[in-house]
Motif scaffolding. Structure first.
Motif, PDB file in Angstrom:
ATOM      1  N   ILE A 137       0.684  -1.234  -0.031  1.00 40.41           N
ATOM      2  CA  ILE A 137       0.022  -0.067   0.173  1.00 40.41           C
ATOM      3  C   ILE A 137       0.864   1.242   0.049  1.00 40.41           C
ATOM      4  O   ILE A 137       0.487   2.364   0.408  1.00 40.41           O
ATOM      5  CB  ILE A 137      -0.969  -0.130   1.191  1.00 40.41           C
ATOM      6  N   ARG A 138       2.048   1.084  -0.372  1.00 43.53           N
ATOM      7  CA  ARG A 138       2.926   2.283  -0.343  1.00 43.53           C
ATOM      8  C   ARG A 138       2.496   3.371  -1.274  1.00 43.53           C
ATOM      9  O   ARG A 138       2.656   4.589  -0.567  1.00 43.53           O
ATOM     10  CB  ARG A 138       4.294   1.893  -0.880  1.00 43.53           C
ATOM     11  N   ALA A 139       2.318   3.173  -2.532  1.00 44.38           N
ATOM     12  CA  ALA A 139       1.736   4.231  -3.077  1.00 44.38           C
ATOM     13  C   ALA A 139       0.677   5.040  -2.678  1.00 44.38           C
ATOM     14  O   ALA A 139       0.641   6.237  -2.771  1.00 44.38           O
ATOM     15  CB  ALA A 139       1.487   3.421  -4.601  1.00 44.38           C
ATOM     16  N   GLU A 140      -0.491   4.259  -2.143  1.00 41.88           N
ATOM     17  CA  GLU A 140      -1.814   4.926  -1.701  1.00 41.88           C
ATOM     18  C   GLU A 140      -1.225   5.942  -0.374  1.00 41.88           C
ATOM     19  O   GLU A 140      -1.814   7.015  -0.519  1.00 41.88           O
ATOM     20  CB  GLU A 140      -2.667   4.062  -1.224  1.00 41.88           C
ATOM     21  N   ILE A 141      -0.461   5.260   0.416  1.00 41.42           N
ATOM     22  CA  ILE A 141       0.018   6.207   1.422  1.00 41.42           C
ATOM     23  C   ILE A 141       0.876   7.400   1.285  1.00 41.42           C
ATOM     24  O   ILE A 141       0.798   8.234   1.679  1.00 41.42           O
ATOM     25  CB  ILE A 141       0.679   5.183   2.507  1.00 41.42           C
ATOM     26  N   GLU A 142       2.037   7.259   0.396  1.00 40.02           N
ATOM     27  CA  GLU A 142       2.664   8.356   0.205  1.00 40.02           C
ATOM     28  C   GLU A 142       2.013   9.387  -0.588  1.00 40.02           C
ATOM     29  O   GLU A 142       2.232  10.549  -0.620  1.00 40.02           O
ATOM     30  CB  GLU A 142       3.878   7.821  -0.780  1.00 40.02           C
ATOM     31  N   GLN A 143       1.004   8.928  -1.585  1.00 35.92           N
ATOM     32  CA  GLN A 143       0.067   9.919  -2.428  1.00 35.92           C
ATOM     33  C   GLN A 143      -0.568  10.786  -1.159  1.00 35.92           C
ATOM     34  O   GLN A 143      -0.639  12.034  -1.257  1.00 35.92           O
ATOM     35  CB  GLN A 143      -0.628   9.236  -3.142  1.00 35.92           C
ATOM     36  N   GLY A 144      -1.320   9.892  -0.263  1.00 31.77           N
ATOM     37  CA  GLY A 144      -2.056  10.768   0.698  1.00 31.77           C
ATOM     38  C   GLY A 144      -1.215  11.462   1.728  1.00 31.77           C
ATOM     39  O   GLY A 144      -1.728  12.644   1.946  1.00 31.77           O
ATOM     40  N   LEU A 145       0.125  10.961   1.971  1.00 27.08           N
ATOM     41  CA  LEU A 145       0.773  11.978   2.813  1.00 27.08           C
ATOM     42  C   LEU A 145       1.245  13.307   2.289  1.00 27.08           C
ATOM     43  O   LEU A 145       1.249  14.405   2.812  1.00 27.08           O
ATOM     44  CB  LEU A 145       2.153  11.080   3.293  1.00 27.08           C
TER      45      LEU A 145
END
Length: 375
Positions: free
Chosen positions: A21-29
């Motif tokens: 879920i790295r991409a989702e988390i980094e985009q949201g952060l």
């Protein structure tokens, strides 16, 4: 027996989930950092709305930790000095700690030897004129017997508060834990089924008045900035934690299915093994296996098995070695002997459990357990 060339197996591997879920988390952060609305901002609001929808409740109120969630739930329910709250002695200290925070007294009763959850028959025997609430814990992800406890609460006019710290996604008759009592309290500690990357918590309710009170209490007792109606807490869910939780929430059913897959693999292999009792799914609800906890023959056997697991580079842990009623902090409650909880505490230990644990590694755990059974 030990394969020292194999990598260690931890109790939980938080690094295994992040790449998924790295991409989702980094985009949201990045979006949250750009927006710079860090206190009760749009991500907290969005997560609260999504969590409420998933759990099937009218309100989900974010806060700073699972302990604060319990504290806030008790405060909102009006529980205080002179009140007794019936709860389990077999849990993390936060369950009873929060009762003491509001000036009430935890009244410990014994547990079911099969599920480790609070025994409704013991609850029934413990109710007095001072009893104000029942606080069951859905321990290790196994729903407590809420149908029986709800009947007791209704019969005696008591408030039912669910400690759901270990049960996000567990259900009873297709209703999620946290939606069946007057209030539910969740923890987002990193190792939980739905875990953040720090502390965080959530209180759930279907009562509009309780929800309003909770939002005031978590924010310094304030409905309007610099206007304070009561003494509250500084207990707001962090905006960046909300980003992470929002990214994880759509995956929670898959995460829990992974836990159940590992648990059922363990149970199939360990059932009938002399000296071991694997956990039981009692049919009351869907177990989501925050922990996979077995019983050994006794404390010496447990020590020997855990030593062999350590030699095989396999982690294990004891949750919980000292029941709460035997802790010095609760000596003032004058607790009785609770033989089931005391016996379980001397014999229980938990095996590695996380959604990404491979069945190959689960087989290494099983092999070490089976080897110890022949000692």
């Amino acid at each position: 027996m030990s394969n020292n060339t194999a990598p260690p197996i931890p109790m939980v591997d938080l690094t295994a989930q992040y790449p998924l879920i790295r991409a989702e988390i980094e985009q949201g952060l990045h979006a949250a950092l750009d927006e710079a609305k860090f206190i009760l901002g749009p991500n907290v609001q969005a997560f609260e709305k999504a969590a409420a929808a998933y759990l099937g409740v009218a309100h989900a109120i974010g806060c700073a930790s699972g302990t604060d969630a319990l504290h806030l739930a008790l405060r909102a329910a009006g529980i205080g000095p002179g009140d007794e709250v019936i709860t389990t002695p077999f849990s993390f200290i936060a369950t009873a700690e929060a009762i003491c925070y509001v000036g009430a007294t935890p009244k410990f009763v014994d547990i079911d030897p099969a599920t480790f959850n609070i025994d409704p028959n013991c609850v029934a025997e413990a109710i007095t004129a001072q009893t104000k609430a029942i606080m069951p814990v859905h321990l290790f992800g196994q729903p407590a017997n809420l149908p029986a406890l709800s009947r007791l609460a209704d019969e005696h006019g008591l408030i039912l508060i669910e400690d759901c710290a270990q049960s996000f996604g567990a259900s009873i008759n297709e209703q999620m834990t946290g939606s069946l009592g007057a209030l539910g309290a969740f923890s987002f500690f990193p190792s939980k089924n739905l875990g953040g990357y720090g502390d965080g918590g959530l209180v759930t309710t279907n009562d509009d008045a309780l929800a309003t009170e909770l939002r005031v209490l978590r924010n310094h007792g304030s409905r309007e900035r610099y206007h304070h109606q009561c003494i509250g807490l500084n207990s707001r869910l962090d905006e960046l934690q909300a980003v992470i939780l929002q990214a994880k929430l759509p995956h929670i059913d898959a995460f829990n299915a992974g836990r159940r897959r590992v648990a059922h693999h363990y149970t199939a292999a360990l059932s009938g093994l002399p000296g071991f009792t694997p956990p039981v799914e009692d049919g009351i609800g869907t177990h989501v296996y925050h922990q996979y906890t077995v019983l050994s023959e006794g404390p010496e056997h447990r020590e020997e098995v855990m030593r062999r697991l350590e030699t095989a580079q396999i982690a294990s842990a004891v949750y919980y070695p000292i029941p709460l009623h035997q802790q010095e902090a609760f000596a003032h409650t004058h607790p009785p002997a609770l033989p089931v909880a005391e016996s379980v505490a001397q014999r229980c230990f938990s095996l590695p459990m996380y959604p990404e644990l491979s069945l190959e590694n689960a087989d290494r755990v099983i092999a070490a357990i089976k080897h110890s059974a022949h000692v």
